[in-house]
Write an enzyme that holds these catalytic residues in place. Structure first.
Site, PDB file in Angstrom:
ATOM      1  CE  LYS A 135       1.444   0.974   4.038  1.00 14.30           C
ATOM      2  NZ  LYS A 135       2.254   2.147   4.198  1.00 14.30           N
ATOM      3  CE1 TYR A 224      -2.614  -1.678   6.795  1.00 17.88           C
ATOM      4  CE2 TYR A 224      -1.063   0.137   6.939  1.00 17.88           C
ATOM      5  CZ  TYR A 224      -1.358  -1.165   6.585  1.00 17.88           C
ATOM      6  OH  TYR A 224      -0.403  -1.946   6.013  1.00 17.88           O
TER       7      TYR A 224
HETATM    8  P1  NDP Z   1      12.419   1.571   2.191  1.00 21.31           P
HETATM    9  O1  NDP Z   1      12.912   2.904   1.745  1.00 21.31           O
HETATM   10  O2  NDP Z   1      12.929   1.050   3.478  1.00 21.31           O
HETATM   11  O3  NDP Z   1      12.741   0.476   1.084  1.00 21.31           O
HETATM   12  C1  NDP Z   1      12.438   0.641  -0.267  1.00 21.31           C
HETATM   13  C2  NDP Z   1      13.433  -0.181  -1.080  1.00 21.31           C
HETATM   14  O4  NDP Z   1      13.112   0.018  -2.462  1.00 21.31           O
HETATM   15  C3  NDP Z   1      14.879   0.265  -0.951  1.00 21.31           C
HETATM   16  O5  NDP Z   1      15.539  -0.306   0.134  1.00 21.31           O
HETATM   17  C4  NDP Z   1      15.464  -0.176  -2.270  1.00 21.31           C
HETATM   18  O6  NDP Z   1      15.771  -1.558  -2.189  1.00 21.31           O
HETATM   19  C5  NDP Z   1      14.295  -0.057  -3.243  1.00 21.31           C
HETATM   20  N1  NDP Z   1      14.404   1.131  -4.101  1.00 21.31           N
HETATM   21  C6  NDP Z   1      14.524   1.097  -5.437  1.00 21.31           C
HETATM   22  N2  NDP Z   1      14.609   2.330  -5.947  1.00 21.31           N
HETATM   23  C7  NDP Z   1      14.533   3.179  -4.903  1.00 21.31           C
HETATM   24  C8  NDP Z   1      14.587   4.587  -4.798  1.00 21.31           C
HETATM   25  N3  NDP Z   1      14.685   5.370  -5.870  1.00 21.31           N
HETATM   26  N4  NDP Z   1      14.525   5.142  -3.571  1.00 21.31           N
HETATM   27  C9  NDP Z   1      14.395   4.370  -2.482  1.00 21.31           C
HETATM   28  N5  NDP Z   1      14.341   3.019  -2.526  1.00 21.31           N
HETATM   29  C10 NDP Z   1      14.420   2.420  -3.730  1.00 21.31           C
HETATM   30  O7  NDP Z   1      10.833   1.649   2.179  1.00 21.31           O
HETATM   31  P2  NDP Z   1       9.818   0.721   2.979  1.00 21.31           P
HETATM   32  O8  NDP Z   1      10.291  -0.664   2.955  1.00 21.31           O
HETATM   33  O9  NDP Z   1       9.506   1.334   4.282  1.00 21.31           O
HETATM   34  O10 NDP Z   1       8.491   0.881   2.069  1.00 21.31           O
HETATM   35  C11 NDP Z   1       8.357   0.180   0.850  1.00 21.31           C
HETATM   36  C12 NDP Z   1       6.873   0.023   0.523  1.00 21.31           C
HETATM   37  O11 NDP Z   1       6.254  -0.729   1.550  1.00 21.31           O
HETATM   38  C13 NDP Z   1       6.106   1.362   0.483  1.00 21.31           C
HETATM   39  O12 NDP Z   1       5.164   1.343  -0.545  1.00 21.31           O
HETATM   40  C14 NDP Z   1       5.407   1.445   1.830  1.00 21.31           C
HETATM   41  O13 NDP Z   1       4.217   2.184   1.792  1.00 21.31           O
HETATM   42  C15 NDP Z   1       5.151  -0.018   2.118  1.00 21.31           C
HETATM   43  N6  NDP Z   1       5.107  -0.315   3.559  1.00 21.31           N
HETATM   44  C16 NDP Z   1       4.077  -1.061   4.035  1.00 21.31           C
HETATM   45  C17 NDP Z   1       3.967  -1.322   5.366  1.00 21.31           C
HETATM   46  C18 NDP Z   1       2.826  -2.128   5.868  1.00 21.31           C
HETATM   47  O14 NDP Z   1       2.617  -2.168   7.074  1.00 21.31           O
HETATM   48  N7  NDP Z   1       2.098  -2.818   5.018  1.00 21.31           N
HETATM   49  C19 NDP Z   1       4.936  -0.814   6.329  1.00 21.31           C
HETATM   50  C20 NDP Z   1       6.020  -0.087   5.717  1.00 21.31           C
HETATM   51  C21 NDP Z   1       6.081   0.148   4.385  1.00 21.31           C
HETATM   52  P3  NDP Z   1      17.073  -2.168  -2.912  1.00 21.31           P
HETATM   53  O15 NDP Z   1      18.237  -1.493  -2.247  1.00 21.31           O
HETATM   54  O16 NDP Z   1      16.956  -3.600  -2.624  1.00 21.31           O
HETATM   55  O17 NDP Z   1      16.967  -1.833  -4.372  1.00 21.31           O
END
Ligand code: NDP
Length: 371
Positions: A135, A224
């Site tokens: 989401k 949520y």
């Molecule tokens: P993060 O920033 O921690 O992780 C995102 C990952 O995406 C990065 O670590 C990277 O992984 C990859 N990535 C690729 N391109 C980019 C870019 N340009 N900038 C940043 N990251 C990039 O985010 P979250 O994990 O917190 O969130 C990811 C998704 O999950 C969002 O849509 C968020 O809304 C959702 N989410 C859902 C939750 C829930 O409870 N359901 C809780 C938290 C988040 P790599 O280095 O491997 O390429």
């Protein structure tokens, strides 16, 4: 690429042993299924939430981490070792489309920043993989429509990563509301907020950049609040009024709202008031019905939750939400059944339409009709 029907597609991929299961009715507890095979899941984007998801998948009965898609070589090396992922199942954002040739991946879980959801859902679908997307589903409802259409055309299933749809306290409040156990619900409050602009806050993180996030706490947390009110009532809102909260840190909240409050109006006359915030902590749900009330607090985070009704305490086992979500989705896919509408992309699209309307109302200070 030639499009295939869902039936052709499911016939081609070798997932699961077909097992006769029936889908849980709305609000029902989960079915059991005998199935020795596991769904092969590739995680796309190895960030913070992927960490939570991977931890949940470690205890999954029906899924395994079979593939990784990442732009960071150091993370890939670490994750591949930890989860025993073979190198032929590892992709980066450039060669990701090659996953079409990989029969050992059934599903791609998109855990990327919001602005990347649409592209990666579409690319995964075009590679013939089922998809789960985090989401918010996309940046707006129109993009959701495109994502749904491509998944349909490719004959793959698109699920939302809605962890609370499988959580016992939420199944219970849904039952209490929809079955009118305390009569018609009239008023709801559902809010979720965290203070994110503390000392170590990074104003350059993607969540603070509008082009990457699409907005502030409404995009991140608001779903949520919206979801819980919708499923407790079992109704779709017909209009919304909304107000931006005060910006308490102009430098940090330069591109996205610091907080936002809205009121959803439902056909029964019920009204739901919610706030999602980056400058105040709140995590609660309250429903007032004609003959009683029920509430959860904490309500919308990862738990453990606490709940009560006007008749007494609610008490359910504390579960790992990610494990539960993945196992329930996997059971359906392994049994080659169709996911129930309330956890599919259609549901994400409905929420996105509401989010679009909330922003429109906050910007115009007018009531917005939700079509
Ligand atoms: P993060 O920033 O921690 O992780 C995102 C990952 O995406 C990065 O670590 C990277 O992984 C990859 N990535 C690729 N391109 C980019 C870019 N340009 N900038 C940043 N990251 C990039 O985010 P979250 O994990 O917190 O969130 C990811 C998704 O999950 C969002 O849509 C968020 O809304 C959702 N989410 C859902 C939750 C829930 O409870 N359901 C809780 C938290 C988040 P790599 O280095 O491997 O390429």
């Amino acid at each position: 690429m030639k499009s295939v029907s869902r039936r052709e597609f499911l016939g081609k991929i070798g997932i699961g042993t077909a097992t006769a299961i029936t889908f849980p009715a709305l609000g029902a507890r989960f079915q059991t299924v005998e199935n020795t095979q596991k769904l092969n899941v590739a995680l796309c984007g190895l960030g913070r939430y992927a960490d939570f998801m991977a931890y949940g998948l470690e205890s999954s009965k029906y899924c395994r981490i079979a593939g990784l898609i990442s732009g960071t070589a150091t993370k890939v090396a670490e994750w591949a070792k930890k989860y025993d992922v073979p190198k032929e199942n590892i992709y980066n954002y450039q060669n990701f489309d090659q996953i079409i040739h990989n029969k050992n991946i059934d599903l791609v879980y998109v855990l990327l920043p919001n602005a990347m959801h649409k592209e990666y859902v579409i690319r995964a679908a075009k590679a013939g993989k089922h998809v789960i997307v985090e989401k918010p589903m996309a940046l707006n409802a129109k993009d959701c429509e495109e994502m749904i259409a491509v998944c349909q055309e490719m004959g793959v299933q698109l699920a939302m990563g809605y962890r609370l749809h499988f959580e016992p306290y939420h199944l219970e409040i849904k039952r209490l509301g929809q079955e009118k156990i305390f009569g018609q619900v009239r008023l709801l409050e559902a809010s979720l907020g965290y203070k994110t602009d503390g000392l170590n806050a990074d104003p350059n993180e993607w969540r603070m950049k509008k082009t990457m996030s699409g907005g502030g706490p409404l995009m991140n947390l608001g779903v949520y609040c919206i979801q819980s009110c919708r499923y407790v009532l079992g109704e779709e809102p017909i209009s919304v009024t909304a107000q931006f909260g005060p910006n308490t840190n102009l430098q940090y909240f330069a591109e996205v709202e610091a907080s936002i409050t809205w009121q959803l109006h439902f056909p029964s006359g019920a009204v739901a008031t919610s706030t999602s915030s980056y400058n105040a902590g709140i995590d609660r749900f309250y429903a007032s019905a004609d003959e009683g009330n029920f509430e959860l607090s904490p309500a919308l985070s990862y738990g453990p939750f606490k709940g009560r009704t006007s008749k007494g305490v609610l008490s359910f086992a504390d579960i790992n939400q990610q494990t539960q979500q993945m196992d329930e989705i996997a059971k359906v896919l392994l049994a080659r059944q169709t996911l129930p509408a309330h956890i599919t992309g259609e549901e994400g699209w409905k929420d996105m339409k509401i989010i679009d309307a909330i922003y429109k109302s906050a910007k115009t200070s007018k009531r917005v009709i939700i079509k």
